[in-house]
Design a protein around this motif. Structure first.
Motif, PDB file in Angstrom:
ATOM      1  N   UNK A   6       2.065   6.100  -1.298  1.00 30.50           N
ATOM      2  CA  UNK A   6       3.575   5.864  -0.335  1.00 30.50           C
ATOM      3  C   UNK A   6       3.162   5.336   0.665  1.00 30.50           C
ATOM      4  N   UNK A   7       4.484   4.285   1.155  1.00 33.07           N
ATOM      5  CA  UNK A   7       3.996   4.412   2.342  1.00 33.07           C
ATOM      6  C   UNK A   7       4.788   5.010   3.213  1.00 33.07           C
ATOM      7  N   UNK A   8       4.423   4.915   4.449  1.00 32.28           N
ATOM      8  CA  UNK A   8       4.866   5.590   5.155  1.00 32.28           C
ATOM      9  C   UNK A   8       6.231   6.052   5.899  1.00 32.28           C
ATOM     10  N   UNK A  14      12.279  -4.232   6.748  1.00 37.29           N
ATOM     11  CA  UNK A  14      11.276  -5.745   6.302  1.00 37.29           C
ATOM     12  C   UNK A  14       9.700  -5.483   6.035  1.00 37.29           C
ATOM     13  N   UNK A  15       9.198  -4.231   7.250  1.00 34.07           N
ATOM     14  CA  UNK A  15       7.949  -4.367   6.363  1.00 34.07           C
ATOM     15  C   UNK A  15       7.601  -3.365   5.496  1.00 34.07           C
ATOM     16  N   UNK A  16       8.321  -2.879   4.806  1.00 35.37           N
ATOM     17  CA  UNK A  16       8.496  -1.981   3.598  1.00 35.37           C
ATOM     18  C   UNK A  16       8.302  -3.352   2.646  1.00 35.37           C
ATOM     19  N   UNK A  17       9.026  -4.170   3.042  1.00 38.56           N
ATOM     20  CA  UNK A  17       8.972  -5.422   2.054  1.00 38.56           C
ATOM     21  C   UNK A  17       8.052  -6.230   2.089  1.00 38.56           C
ATOM     22  N   UNK A  18       7.729  -6.933   3.094  1.00 32.29           N
ATOM     23  CA  UNK A  18       6.691  -7.421   3.117  1.00 32.29           C
ATOM     24  C   UNK A  18       5.736  -6.392   2.559  1.00 32.29           C
ATOM     25  N   UNK A  19       4.776  -5.444   3.069  1.00 38.57           N
ATOM     26  CA  UNK A  19       4.084  -4.658   2.746  1.00 38.57           C
ATOM     27  C   UNK A  19       3.771  -4.825   0.833  1.00 38.57           C
ATOM     28  N   UNK A  20       5.033  -4.494   0.380  1.00 44.81           N
ATOM     29  CA  UNK A  20       5.020  -4.583  -1.005  1.00 44.81           C
ATOM     30  C   UNK A  20       4.161  -5.514  -1.562  1.00 44.81           C
ATOM     31  N   UNK A  21       5.631  -7.144  -0.702  1.00 37.75           N
ATOM     32  CA  UNK A  21       4.649  -8.029  -1.327  1.00 37.75           C
ATOM     33  C   UNK A  21       3.083  -8.388  -0.869  1.00 37.75           C
ATOM     34  N   UNK A  22       2.924  -7.483  -0.721  1.00 41.53           N
ATOM     35  CA  UNK A  22       0.893  -8.154  -0.039  1.00 41.53           C
ATOM     36  C   UNK A  22       0.342  -7.124  -1.130  1.00 41.53           C
ATOM     37  N   UNK A  23       0.653  -6.306  -1.437  1.00 42.43           N
ATOM     38  CA  UNK A  23       0.446  -5.367  -2.894  1.00 42.43           C
ATOM     39  C   UNK A  23       0.528  -6.320  -3.882  1.00 42.43           C
ATOM     40  N   UNK A  24       1.374  -6.670  -4.447  1.00 42.58           N
ATOM     41  CA  UNK A  24       1.613  -7.555  -5.381  1.00 42.58           C
ATOM     42  C   UNK A  24       1.206  -8.618  -5.759  1.00 42.58           C
ATOM     43  N   UNK A  47      -7.958  -4.286   4.659  1.00 41.70           N
ATOM     44  CA  UNK A  47      -6.860  -4.834   3.719  1.00 41.70           C
ATOM     45  C   UNK A  47      -6.367  -3.150   3.317  1.00 41.70           C
ATOM     46  N   UNK A  48      -7.468  -2.239   3.626  1.00 45.21           N
ATOM     47  CA  UNK A  48      -6.726  -0.966   3.089  1.00 45.21           C
ATOM     48  C   UNK A  48      -6.026  -0.356   4.115  1.00 45.21           C
ATOM     49  N   UNK A  49      -6.033  -0.739   5.440  1.00 42.57           N
ATOM     50  CA  UNK A  49      -5.165  -0.685   7.031  1.00 42.57           C
ATOM     51  C   UNK A  49      -3.978  -1.952   6.163  1.00 42.57           C
ATOM     52  N   UNK A  50      -4.119  -2.448   5.761  1.00 44.54           N
ATOM     53  CA  UNK A  50      -2.589  -3.815   5.990  1.00 44.54           C
ATOM     54  C   UNK A  50      -1.610  -3.055   4.571  1.00 44.54           C
ATOM     55  N   UNK A  51      -2.687  -2.852   3.919  1.00 41.59           N
ATOM     56  CA  UNK A  51      -1.826  -2.639   2.868  1.00 41.59           C
ATOM     57  C   UNK A  51      -1.352  -1.411   2.126  1.00 41.59           C
ATOM     58  N   UNK A  52      -1.993  -0.052   3.356  1.00 46.48           N
ATOM     59  CA  UNK A  52      -0.894   0.771   3.840  1.00 46.48           C
ATOM     60  C   UNK A  52      -0.083   1.333   5.137  1.00 46.48           C
ATOM     61  N   UNK A  53       0.411  -0.711   5.673  1.00 49.67           N
ATOM     62  CA  UNK A  53       0.996  -0.345   6.309  1.00 49.67           C
ATOM     63  C   UNK A  53       0.820   0.484   7.620  1.00 49.67           C
ATOM     64  N   UNK A  54      -0.833   1.337   7.839  1.00 46.75           N
ATOM     65  CA  UNK A  54      -1.439   0.916   9.027  1.00 46.75           C
ATOM     66  C   UNK A  54      -1.313   0.377  10.193  1.00 46.75           C
ATOM     67  N   UNK A  55      -1.732  -0.895  10.069  1.00 45.41           N
ATOM     68  CA  UNK A  55      -1.880  -1.589  11.084  1.00 45.41           C
ATOM     69  C   UNK A  55      -1.355  -3.098  10.405  1.00 45.41           C
ATOM     70  N   UNK A  56      -0.326  -4.061  11.387  1.00 43.88           N
ATOM     71  CA  UNK A  56      -0.462  -5.011  10.855  1.00 43.88           C
ATOM     72  C   UNK A  56      -1.376  -5.977  10.678  1.00 43.88           C
ATOM     73  N   UNK A  57      -1.571  -6.496   8.978  1.00 48.17           N
ATOM     74  CA  UNK A  57      -2.232  -7.787   9.362  1.00 48.17           C
ATOM     75  C   UNK A  57      -2.028  -9.025  10.358  1.00 48.17           C
ATOM     76  N   UNK A  58      -3.351  -9.720  10.237  1.00 46.11           N
ATOM     77  CA  UNK A  58      -2.741 -10.965  10.974  1.00 46.11           C
ATOM     78  C   UNK A  58      -2.916 -12.212  10.600  1.00 46.11           C
TER      79      UNK A  58
END
Length: 156
Positions: A6-8, A14-24, A47-58
């Motif tokens: 689960x996301x934090x 906006x972040x939740x929607x974006x990360x969900x789109x990346x996961x999809x 990728x684990x950090x980006x897709x779990x919203x731990x760190x923003x992806x470049x």
């Protein structure tokens, strides 16, 4: 859907929607994180950090995922806009700073060490040498010429 954690809580929508789109997108590729890392030049742990919203992806990582997922130009552009919106809303960690210390840029937000060298911005052009250095070079050249002329006359 794969077994994403689960996301934090408290993540901006906006972040939740974006990360969900990346996961999809990642799930649609059918690739493991290690295989995705090999195809995008970003490590599995990145990728684990980006897709779990731990760190923003470049931005370059998002573009690489879009390429691997086979997005067309309009969908890639929409993803880029979502990235921009998410970066504005992404929670920044609070930094402790001593009295009188300049906070400076927050680590992990200005430059990501996982950006491949071929996608990093070019270094600014170097300054031309100062006039003083040029003066010393000319004086050294004149001294060498004078020594050669004097040596030629002395030798004969």
């Amino acid at each position: 859907m794969s077994g994403w954690q689960p996301l934090p809580d408290g993540l901006p929508p906006e972040v939740r929607h974006f990360v969900t789109r990346l996961r999809d997108l990642k799930d649609a590729t059918g690739l493991s994180l290690a295989a995705l890392g090999a195809r995008t030049a970003y490590s599995k742990s990145s990728w684990q950090r980006y897709l779990n919203a731990v760190q923003p992806p470049p931005r370059q990582a998002v573009d690489a995922l879009a390429r691997v997922a086979g997005l067309d130009a309009p969908d890639s552009e929409r993803l880029a806009v979502r990235w921009e919106v998410a970066m504005e809303a992404w929670p920044r960690p609070e930094r402790q700073q001593s009295e009188g210390e300049d906070a400076g840029p927050e680590p992990g937000y200005e430059e990501d060490p996982t950006v491949p060298w071929w996608e990093r911005p070019e270094e600014p052009p170097r300054r031309p040498p100062s006039g003083r250095l040029l003066l010393w070079a000319v004086l050294l050249l004149l001294a060498l010429l004078l020594t050669a002329v004097v040596g030629a006359f002395a030798a004969g």
